[in-house]
Design a protein around this motif. Structure first.
Motif, PDB file in Angstrom:
ATOM      1  N   GLU A 165       0.779  -1.320   0.170  1.00 11.95           N
ATOM      2  CA  GLU A 165       0.248  -0.206   0.223  1.00 11.95           C
ATOM      3  C   GLU A 165       0.868   0.903  -0.189  1.00 11.95           C
ATOM      4  O   GLU A 165       1.347   1.815   1.195  1.00 11.95           O
ATOM      5  CB  GLU A 165      -0.903  -0.475   0.731  1.00 11.95           C
ATOM      6  N   ARG A 166       1.641   1.301  -0.900  1.00 14.69           N
ATOM      7  CA  ARG A 166       1.822   3.207  -1.354  1.00 14.69           C
ATOM      8  C   ARG A 166       2.803   3.099  -0.270  1.00 14.69           C
ATOM      9  O   ARG A 166       2.772   4.483   0.466  1.00 14.69           O
ATOM     10  CB  ARG A 166       1.396   3.834  -1.272  1.00 14.69           C
ATOM     11  N   VAL A 167       3.871   2.069   0.173  1.00  9.55           N
ATOM     12  CA  VAL A 167       4.378   1.869   1.485  1.00  9.55           C
ATOM     13  C   VAL A 167       6.577   2.795   1.268  1.00  9.55           C
ATOM     14  O   VAL A 167       7.321   2.677   1.298  1.00  9.55           O
ATOM     15  CB  VAL A 167       4.793   1.367   1.733  1.00  9.55           C
ATOM     16  N   GLY A 168       6.467   3.163  -0.551  1.00  9.87           N
ATOM     17  CA  GLY A 168       7.796   3.588  -0.947  1.00  9.87           C
ATOM     18  C   GLY A 168       9.079   2.194  -1.273  1.00  9.87           C
ATOM     19  O   GLY A 168       8.403   1.314  -0.955  1.00  9.87           O
ATOM     20  N   VAL A 169       8.967   2.758  -2.368  1.00  8.68           N
ATOM     21  CA  VAL A 169      10.246   1.650  -2.672  1.00  8.68           C
ATOM     22  C   VAL A 169      11.049   1.081  -1.775  1.00  8.68           C
ATOM     23  O   VAL A 169      11.237  -0.449  -2.581  1.00  8.68           O
ATOM     24  CB  VAL A 169      11.073   2.580  -4.020  1.00  8.68           C
ATOM     25  N   PHE A 170      12.053   2.094  -0.952  1.00 11.22           N
ATOM     26  CA  PHE A 170      12.929   1.024   0.086  1.00 11.22           C
ATOM     27  C   PHE A 170      12.109   0.248   1.132  1.00 11.22           C
ATOM     28  O   PHE A 170      12.697  -0.951   1.186  1.00 11.22           O
ATOM     29  CB  PHE A 170      13.292   2.418   0.146  1.00 11.22           C
ATOM     30  N   ARG A 171      10.935   0.638   1.053  1.00 12.85           N
ATOM     31  CA  ARG A 171      10.252  -0.369   2.064  1.00 12.85           C
ATOM     32  C   ARG A 171       9.555  -2.142   1.427  1.00 12.85           C
ATOM     33  O   ARG A 171      10.015  -2.794   1.828  1.00 12.85           O
ATOM     34  CB  ARG A 171       9.080   0.129   3.026  1.00 12.85           C
ATOM     35  N   THR A 172       9.207  -1.370   0.276  1.00 10.65           N
ATOM     36  CA  THR A 172       8.886  -2.364  -0.508  1.00 10.65           C
ATOM     37  C   THR A 172       9.958  -3.479  -0.935  1.00 10.65           C
ATOM     38  O   THR A 172       9.875  -4.616  -0.849  1.00 10.65           O
ATOM     39  CB  THR A 172       8.264  -2.190  -1.995  1.00 10.65           C
ATOM     40  N   MET A 173      11.520  -2.622  -0.985  1.00 12.91           N
ATOM     41  CA  MET A 173      12.535  -3.541  -1.608  1.00 12.91           C
ATOM     42  C   MET A 173      12.428  -4.240  -0.081  1.00 12.91           C
ATOM     43  O   MET A 173      12.981  -6.181  -0.740  1.00 12.91           O
ATOM     44  CB  MET A 173      13.940  -2.673  -2.263  1.00 12.91           C
ATOM     45  N   TRP A 174      12.513  -3.988   0.887  1.00  9.70           N
ATOM     46  CA  TRP A 174      13.213  -5.134   1.981  1.00  9.70           C
ATOM     47  C   TRP A 174      12.187  -5.946   1.927  1.00  9.70           C
ATOM     48  O   TRP A 174      12.535  -7.112   2.721  1.00  9.70           O
ATOM     49  CB  TRP A 174      13.001  -4.108   3.493  1.00  9.70           C
ATOM     50  N   ARG A 175      10.748  -5.896   1.754  1.00  5.03           N
ATOM     51  CA  ARG A 175       9.995  -6.681   2.047  1.00  5.03           C
ATOM     52  C   ARG A 175      10.114  -7.867   1.021  1.00  5.03           C
ATOM     53  O   ARG A 175       9.785  -8.981   1.630  1.00  5.03           O
ATOM     54  CB  ARG A 175       8.602  -6.115   2.281  1.00  5.03           C
ATOM     55  N   PHE A 176      10.491  -7.408  -0.246  1.00  4.63           N
ATOM     56  CA  PHE A 176      10.387  -8.518  -0.906  1.00  4.63           C
ATOM     57  C   PHE A 176      11.699  -8.663  -1.376  1.00  4.63           C
ATOM     58  O   PHE A 176      12.393  -9.712  -2.282  1.00  4.63           O
ATOM     59  CB  PHE A 176       9.503  -8.202  -1.775  1.00  4.63           C
ATOM     60  N   ARG A 177      12.352  -9.042  -0.266  1.00  5.96           N
ATOM     61  CA  ARG A 177      14.472  -9.037  -0.513  1.00  5.96           C
ATOM     62  C   ARG A 177      14.354 -10.283  -0.680  1.00  5.96           C
ATOM     63  O   ARG A 177      15.175 -10.811  -1.725  1.00  5.96           O
ATOM     64  CB  ARG A 177      15.033  -8.798   0.960  1.00  5.96           C
ATOM     65  N   THR A 220       7.588  -8.537 -17.936  1.00  3.92           N
ATOM     66  CA  THR A 220       6.488  -9.613 -17.462  1.00  3.92           C
ATOM     67  C   THR A 220       6.651 -10.548 -16.289  1.00  3.92           C
ATOM     68  O   THR A 220       6.176 -10.669 -15.664  1.00  3.92           O
ATOM     69  CB  THR A 220       6.673 -11.305 -18.761  1.00  3.92           C
ATOM     70  N   LEU A 221       7.931 -10.963 -16.566  1.00  4.97           N
ATOM     71  CA  LEU A 221       8.449 -11.426 -14.715  1.00  4.97           C
ATOM     72  C   LEU A 221       8.242 -10.686 -13.527  1.00  4.97           C
ATOM     73  O   LEU A 221       7.385 -10.760 -12.818  1.00  4.97           O
ATOM     74  CB  LEU A 221      10.121 -11.615 -14.530  1.00  4.97           C
ATOM     75  N   GLY A 222       8.380  -9.083 -13.982  1.00  8.52           N
ATOM     76  CA  GLY A 222       8.098  -7.893 -12.792  1.00  8.52           C
ATOM     77  C   GLY A 222       6.767  -8.325 -12.674  1.00  8.52           C
ATOM     78  O   GLY A 222       6.078  -8.157 -11.091  1.00  8.52           O
ATOM     79  N   ALA A 223       6.004  -8.058 -13.432  1.00  9.15           N
ATOM     80  CA  ALA A 223       4.092  -8.756 -13.427  1.00  9.15           C
ATOM     81  C   ALA A 223       3.925  -9.815 -12.985  1.00  9.15           C
ATOM     82  O   ALA A 223       2.613  -9.779 -12.106  1.00  9.15           O
ATOM     83  CB  ALA A 223       3.281  -8.460 -14.796  1.00  9.15           C
ATOM     84  N   ASP A 224       4.135 -10.561 -13.519  1.00  5.54           N
ATOM     85  CA  ASP A 224       4.551 -12.137 -12.632  1.00  5.54           C
ATOM     86  C   ASP A 224       4.215 -12.576 -10.779  1.00  5.54           C
ATOM     87  O   ASP A 224       3.499 -12.781 -10.082  1.00  5.54           O
ATOM     88  CB  ASP A 224       4.843 -13.204 -13.450  1.00  5.54           C
ATOM     89  N   ILE A 225       5.562 -11.565 -10.193  1.00  4.45           N
ATOM     90  CA  ILE A 225       5.565 -11.366  -9.426  1.00  4.45           C
ATOM     91  C   ILE A 225       4.690 -10.409  -8.608  1.00  4.45           C
ATOM     92  O   ILE A 225       5.123 -10.748  -6.984  1.00  4.45           O
ATOM     93  CB  ILE A 225       6.889 -11.913  -8.963  1.00  4.45           C
ATOM     94  N   SER A 245      10.480  -0.920  -7.212  1.00  4.84           N
ATOM     95  CA  SER A 245      11.652  -1.972  -6.583  1.00  4.84           C
ATOM     96  C   SER A 245      12.164  -2.670  -7.755  1.00  4.84           C
ATOM     97  O   SER A 245      13.480  -2.713  -8.370  1.00  4.84           O
ATOM     98  CB  SER A 245      11.061  -2.960  -5.343  1.00  4.84           C
ATOM     99  N   TRP A 246      11.321  -3.272  -8.873  1.00  3.35           N
ATOM    100  CA  TRP A 246      11.778  -4.420  -9.820  1.00  3.35           C
ATOM    101  C   TRP A 246      12.852  -3.720 -11.053  1.00  3.35           C
ATOM    102  O   TRP A 246      13.692  -3.900 -10.887  1.00  3.35           O
ATOM    103  CB  TRP A 246      10.577  -5.188  -9.643  1.00  3.35           C
ATOM    104  N   ARG A 247      12.411  -2.208 -11.173  1.00  8.65           N
ATOM    105  CA  ARG A 247      12.685  -1.419 -12.208  1.00  8.65           C
ATOM    106  C   ARG A 247      13.533  -0.434 -11.608  1.00  8.65           C
ATOM    107  O   ARG A 247      14.943  -0.909 -12.018  1.00  8.65           O
ATOM    108  CB  ARG A 247      11.508  -0.866 -12.453  1.00  8.65           C
ATOM    109  N   THR A 248      14.209  -0.471  -9.893  1.00 10.71           N
ATOM    110  CA  THR A 248      14.676  -0.180  -9.605  1.00 10.71           C
ATOM    111  C   THR A 248      15.962  -0.650  -9.860  1.00 10.71           C
ATOM    112  O   THR A 248      17.596  -0.332 -10.155  1.00 10.71           O
ATOM    113  CB  THR A 248      14.941  -0.003  -8.284  1.00 10.71           C
TER     114      THR A 248
END
Length: 418
Positions: free
Chosen positions: A217-229, A345-350, A362-365
């Motif tokens: 929920e729009r928590v920011g790129v870096f927090r999302t990056m950590w969540r899905f590390r 496609t991989l980014g959309a898949d996951i 995060s994925w594109r970064t």
């Protein structure tokens, strides 16, 4: 309206990209510095992902793309009037920074609205619009150089494309209102695949298993990056290697032509032929991914580009170096064409199906970081050793990335295909 603005942007960018090292060379750069200046485009796109993700989530893709197009016009003005390498590099960086808005806006739109059973084909078509620009753009540039004898004509062409894009975005139909959100949601079976991958991640990271991929929920790129590390550190790094190889191809081919002493028109034609082959294969990549799975497109592409870079690195001092340059530019075009749409496609898949923007940021970064590092690596190795060594290093990275795809795609990507 879905593909039109992207196509116009790609046509203009494709006309200018082959000329960046040439203009840098005219401003006094050697081969290594020209590679560094060319890298500013990719570095700008990397830095633009975070603000682009925020802007798309807050203001929508239409306003984000329109404002980005206006700023790009300012960057093109800087390219035309740059009288120093620093100013020229800054203008190139600004163009790349705003290009992130076009890429992220369309990626997020397609993720939430395209069903899984033809997602790869739809995203490969989106990737194909970029490839069409890389195909047609250099030929337009070569024609303009032949008519006017000045790189400024190609830059003006990019500006005209941007004006048309801005008008289309602001005054054309809004696809966000025409297509409902939710068409791209994963099926129950695919959610089970995601839960299985999450469970394995929890075992690796020590985090509790929560079931399905959490909604972001729009928590920011870096927090999302950590969540899905977990997935980013594994499949994301393999994807970053593909991005690196693609970026290196865009930089290496013009640089290789400059190092061989070819003129700008000849370089533009060789790059254009490579782009033509690349473009011809874009939809085949989507068909393969939808029918047989993502790995069947990713692996051949990485192996072919790795072999192409490695072979090209041994041809610089041969008597027929120009012929080998054209041949391996075509080989790299085949490999890149087979990879069309894979990263999208991989980014959309996951990605979480309901709020993908933060994860895709995060994925594109991460993937753009691979694309940004590659030209810098080529530049550094060229300065320290030679351009041939830099090209060979990119071939080695491609082969390592192929191993990563073999290991992580079966683990994280939903396996069910309608």
């Amino acid at each position: 309206m879905i593909y039109g603005p992207t196509l116009l942007f790609a046509l203009g960018e494709g006309a200018v990209i082959p000329l960046i090292p040439v203009i840098a060379d005219r401003l006094g750069a050697d081969v290594a510095v020209a590679a560094l200046v060319a890298a500013a485009l990719v570095v700008g796109q990397l830095c633009g992902n975070i603000p682009a993700g925020w802007a798309v989530a807050r203001f929508g893709e239409r306003l984000t793309m329109g404002v980005a197009g206006i700023v790009i016009l300012g960057g093109l003005t800087g390219v035309v009037f740059a009288n120093s390498l620093l100013l020229f590099a800054a203008a190139v960086f600004l163009i790349g920074f705003c290009a992130a808005a076009f890429a992220l806006a369309r990626h997020s739109f397609m993720t939430t609205r395209v069903p899984l059973h033809f997602r790869a084909r739809a995203l490969s078509l989106l990737g194909g619009t970029f490839r069409l620009g890389m195909f047609v753009g250099p030929f337009i540039s070569a024609a303009l150089l032949g008519i006017f004898g000045d790189e400024t004509a190609s830059i003006v062409f990019f500006a005209v494309c941007q004006v048309a894009t801005i008008l289309l975005v602001f005054f054309g139909p809004d696809p966000e209102k025409a297509v409902p959100v939710g068409a791209g949601s994963v099926s129950r079976r695919n959610e089970a695949d995601s839960r299985e991958a999450d469970s394995r991640d929890a075992e690796d990271t020590g985090e509790p298993v929560t079931g399905a991929i959490p909604v972001v929920e729009r928590v920011g790129v870096f927090r999302t990056m950590w969540r899905f590390r977990g997935v980013l550190a594994r499949l994301g790094l393999a994807a970053a290697s593909l991005s690196a190889v693609r970026s290196a191809r865009q930089v290496v081919l013009p640089l290789w032509g400059v190092s061989l002493g070819l003129d700008a028109g000849t370089i533009a034609v060789v790059v254009g032929v490579s782009g033509a082959i690349d473009f011809a294969l874009f939809y085949a990549s989507g068909q393969v991914m939808d029918r047989f799975g993502r790995l069947w497109a990713a692996l051949p592409a990485m192996v072919l580009m790795g072999a192409g870079f490695l072979a090209l690195s041994f041809t610089h001092d041969l008597g027929s170096a120009e012929m080998w340059f054209a041949l391996f530019a075509a080989v790299l075009g085949v490999g890149n064409g087979l990879s069309s749409g894979i990263l999208l496609t991989l980014g959309a898949d996951i990605a979480p199906p309901t709020e993908p923007a933060a994860f895709l940021g995060s994925w594109r970064t991460l993937t753009d970081a691979g694309g940004a590092i590659a030209p810098l690596l080529v530049s550094a190795l060229t300065a320290l050793v030679s351009l041939s060594v830099g090209v060979g290093a990119m071939g080695f990275i491609a082969l390592l990335g192929a191993i990563g795809f073999v290991r992580w795609v079966p683990r994280y990507v939903p396996r069910s295909r309608p």
